[in-house]
Design a protein around this motif. Structure first.
Motif, PDB file in Angstrom:
ATOM      1  N   ASP A  53      26.327 115.119  98.110  1.00 49.15           N
ATOM      2  CA  ASP A  53      25.184 115.594  97.337  1.00 49.15           C
ATOM      3  C   ASP A  53      24.001 114.638  97.423  1.00 49.15           C
ATOM      4  O   ASP A  53      22.844 115.080  97.421  1.00 49.15           O
ATOM      5  CB  ASP A  53      25.574 115.801  95.872  1.00 49.15           C
ATOM      6  CG  ASP A  53      26.184 117.175  95.613  1.00 49.15           C
ATOM      7  OD1 ASP A  53      26.058 118.052  96.495  1.00 49.15           O
ATOM      8  OD2 ASP A  53      26.765 117.367  94.540  1.00 49.15           O
ATOM      9  N   GLU A 106      20.403 115.937  98.680  1.00 50.85           N
ATOM     10  CA  GLU A 106      19.214 115.771  97.851  1.00 50.85           C
ATOM     11  C   GLU A 106      18.141 114.960  98.567  1.00 50.85           C
ATOM     12  O   GLU A 106      16.939 115.212  98.409  1.00 50.85           O
ATOM     13  CB  GLU A 106      19.597 115.101  96.529  1.00 50.85           C
ATOM     14  CG  GLU A 106      20.308 116.012  95.552  1.00 50.85           C
ATOM     15  CD  GLU A 106      19.459 117.231  95.168  1.00 50.85           C
ATOM     16  OE1 GLU A 106      18.269 117.054  94.841  1.00 50.85           O
ATOM     17  OE2 GLU A 106      19.984 118.352  95.217  1.00 50.85           O
ATOM     18  N   PRO A 121      30.950 119.539  96.364  1.00 51.84           N
ATOM     19  CA  PRO A 121      29.613 119.479  96.967  1.00 51.84           C
ATOM     20  C   PRO A 121      29.567 120.103  98.351  1.00 51.84           C
ATOM     21  O   PRO A 121      28.486 120.435  98.840  1.00 51.84           O
ATOM     22  CB  PRO A 121      29.320 117.972  97.024  1.00 51.84           C
ATOM     23  CG  PRO A 121      30.643 117.302  96.949  1.00 51.84           C
ATOM     24  CD  PRO A 121      31.494 118.194  96.096  1.00 51.84           C
TER      25      PRO A 121
END
Length: 266
Positions: free
Chosen positions: A63, A67, A189
């Protein structure tokens, strides 16, 4: 007046520095795109700098990487094309499913949630990271021998060792641990929206001799997209291993990706 160039984001995988995309960037820039190849969060601008500061990468999970690239993408004027290798290919799939890419090319992409085959070769390739639970919060490097098995098994020993010396960097082990349990974790994720009907087209490329992501994984990934009417294509290089984006045959792979993108209207 010259038409604006389509942005294109290259996403590297585990254990290989983002600067390894430099030859690809030259080809795609010449074909009319505006390419960039940002590293993962914690990567230094150079191979040497990244090797010297492995703690900057330690503990970064999937993740965190997604991001990081999401922030880069939202800073662009238009949605980019995404081209990723290995875990970078998985990041590209995730972002495409989030409608954050105009199209994506995922090359020897690591497993997404729902993919069940885990061949012995893939387990052995991941073993340097998974062998010690303490590695969850560390960055791990590959020896030349480990790189040869996971990346350079379809190459001469000399070429594999040269690629290891030139491009290999420490990588966070956390994504490997996340992948190892993803099918037992409801909100992993590595869950990708494979049913998204509105996403851009996706090309999966696989190397038939790949130890790190054997072709069984890519074929099983393709099946995960069967409920979406969005374009999902697959191409195979039967005699290639996981190094196919950086070894002597990379122009062939780049040419297939470029031809496919042009065929999709990009």
């Amino acid at each position: 007046m010259e038409a604006p160039r389509i942005p294109l984001v290259f996403i590297h995988g585990l254990w290989v520095h983002g600067s390894s995309w430099a030859p690809w960037m030259e080809v795609f820039e010449g074909a009319g795109y505006a390419p960039v190849a940002p590293g993962w969060p914690g990567d230094a601008p150079t191979v040497e700098g990244t090797r010297a500061a492995p703690d900057a990468l330690a503990g970064k999970g999937f993740d965190d990487i997604v991001e990081h690239y999401k922030t880069i993408i939202t800073g662009l004027d238009t949605l980019p094309i995404l081209v990723g290798h290995s875990f970078g290919g998985t990041v590209a799939e995730k972002l495409l499913g989030m409608n954050l890419g105009a199209a994506a090319v995922a090359i020897d992409a690591a497993q997404i949630k729902g993919v069940l085959p885990v061949p012995i070769a893939a387990l052995r390739s991941a073993f340097p990271g998974l062998r010690n639970p303490a590695n969850l919060h560390k960055a791990v490097s590959l020896t030349a021998e480990q790189f040869r098995y996971g990346f350079g098994n379809a190459l001469t020993e000399q070429e594999s060792d040269e690629l290891h010396e030139r491009w290999s960097i420490p990588g966070p082990a956390k994504p490997l641990f996340e992948a190892s349990v993803m099918n037992f974790v409801p909100h992993s994720p590595l869950k990708v929206d494979t049913g998204n009907e509105r996403r851009g087209p996706l090309l999966l490329i696989m190397g038939g001799q790949d130890h790190t992501v054997p072709e069984a994984i890519t074929k099983a990934t393709l099946k995960q997209y069967r409920h979406s009417a969005a374009v999902t294509d697959i191409e195979e290089f039967p005699d290639r291993g996981h190094s196919l984006t950086i070894d002597h045959g990379w122009p062939d792979v780049a040419a297939v990706a470029l031809k496919w993108l042009k065929g999709q209207g990009f």
